[in-house]
Design an enzyme around this catalytic site. Sequence first.
Site, short mmCIF file in Angstrom:
data_model
loop_
_atom_site.label_atom_id
_atom_site.label_comp_id
_atom_site.label_asym_id
_atom_site.label_seq_id
_atom_site.Cartn_x
_atom_site.Cartn_y
_atom_site.Cartn_z
N HIS A 1 7.73 -32.09 -13.82
CA HIS A 1 7.05 -32.97 -12.88
C HIS A 1 7.02 -32.41 -11.46
O HIS A 1 6.85 -33.15 -10.51
CB HIS A 1 7.72 -34.36 -12.90
CG HIS A 1 7.63 -35.03 -14.24
ND1 HIS A 1 8.56 -35.91 -14.71
CD2 HIS A 1 6.71 -34.92 -15.22
CE1 HIS A 1 8.22 -36.32 -15.94
NE2 HIS A 1 7.10 -35.72 -16.26
N CYS B 1 -1.22 -29.47 7.06
CA CYS B 1 -1.15 -28.05 6.73
C CYS B 1 -1.25 -27.22 8.01
O CYS B 1 -2.14 -27.45 8.83
CB CYS B 1 -2.29 -27.70 5.77
SG CYS B 1 -2.38 -25.94 5.40
N GLY C 1 21.06 -37.44 -19.60
CA GLY C 1 20.54 -38.41 -18.63
C GLY C 1 19.09 -38.78 -18.85
O GLY C 1 18.39 -39.10 -17.90
N ASN D 1 24.52 -39.47 -22.65
CA ASN D 1 23.91 -40.58 -21.92
C ASN D 1 24.92 -41.69 -21.72
O ASN D 1 25.93 -41.75 -22.43
CB ASN D 1 22.69 -41.12 -22.70
CG ASN D 1 21.39 -40.40 -22.32
OD1 ASN D 1 21.10 -40.19 -21.15
ND2 ASN D 1 20.62 -40.01 -23.33
ZN LIG Z 1 -4.30 -25.95 4.05
#
Ligand SMILES: [Zn+2]
Length: 252
Positions: free
Chosen positions: A121, A151, A191, A217
Site C-alpha cells: 500500500h 512540489c 498482526g 495475532n
Molecule cells: Zn512536480
Amino acid sequence: MQNKSMLEEAAELIASSSFTIALTGAGMSVDSGIPDFRSAGGLWERFDPMVYAHISSFISSPLKVWEMVAEMNRVVLAAQPNPGHLALAALEKLKRLHCVVTQNIDGLHQEAGNIDVIEFHGNGRRLICLECGASFNTADCTEKTKKAPLCKNCGSILKPDFVFFGESIPQEAFMRSTSMAARCEVILVVGTSATVTPANMLPDIARQNGAKIVELNLQKTLLTSRLTDIFLQGSSSEVLPILTDMVARKLK
Ligand SMILES: [Zn+2]
C-alpha cells in the site's frame, strides 16, 4: 497466554527453513502508537475513506484530502519501530527472514532495519508529484504546516505515496510478493487477518507450494482454522522478540 511448546515449534520451523517471509498488517504497529485505521475510534471513523482517501477526491479536491492526511501524519510520522519490528529486523540479520511483505504504510520495518520490504500500500513517509513524478520525504515537506505541501519542481500539490482507494496495488509489489510466497518454506503472518486482497492470496499460494503457516495475532482469525499450522496468540511486540531469541539460540 502464550503456549511455550507452540513457540518452540515455530522457532524450530524458522531456524530450519531456508526461505521465510513475513506478511504484516496493522496489528504490527499498534504498539508503536498507530491504531488500526479501521478500528473503533480509528481514522476511518472520522474521515470516510471513500471520501477522504479516494484517488478521485485527491484529483478533484486535494486540500480536503490533506485535512485527513495531516491528521494521519501526526500519528504516523511520530511513530518509532517497536520491539516486534526490531525482532523481525534481527531475524533478517540472522538470515532466517528473507523478505517482509507489509500492508502498512508507516515505513517502520525499514526504520527498524529490514532491507527487503515489499509495500502493498505504498509509504506515507514519501510524497509524490502526480504532474512531474518527483518524490520527497514527507517529514521535510510537512514539518511546519498543516496545509498541502507543493512540489518544489512544478508547484503542484503533492500526494502521499500510499495507495489510495481506487488506485491499484503497485504491480511490482504484487509480482514479487506472489513469487516470494510461492518460494517460501515458512510464511509468518503477523498482526493481520489477511482478508484484504491481495494480501489474502499469499498464505494460500504459500500453502499450495508446501509452506508452513505460522500466525501471530491477538485473537484467532479466519485464517487460523482454515490454513494456519501454528497459531501464536499475543501482541507482536511481545511475542516476536521471544521467537527471534529462540531462533537465534537454535542456530548456535
Ligand atoms: Zn512536480
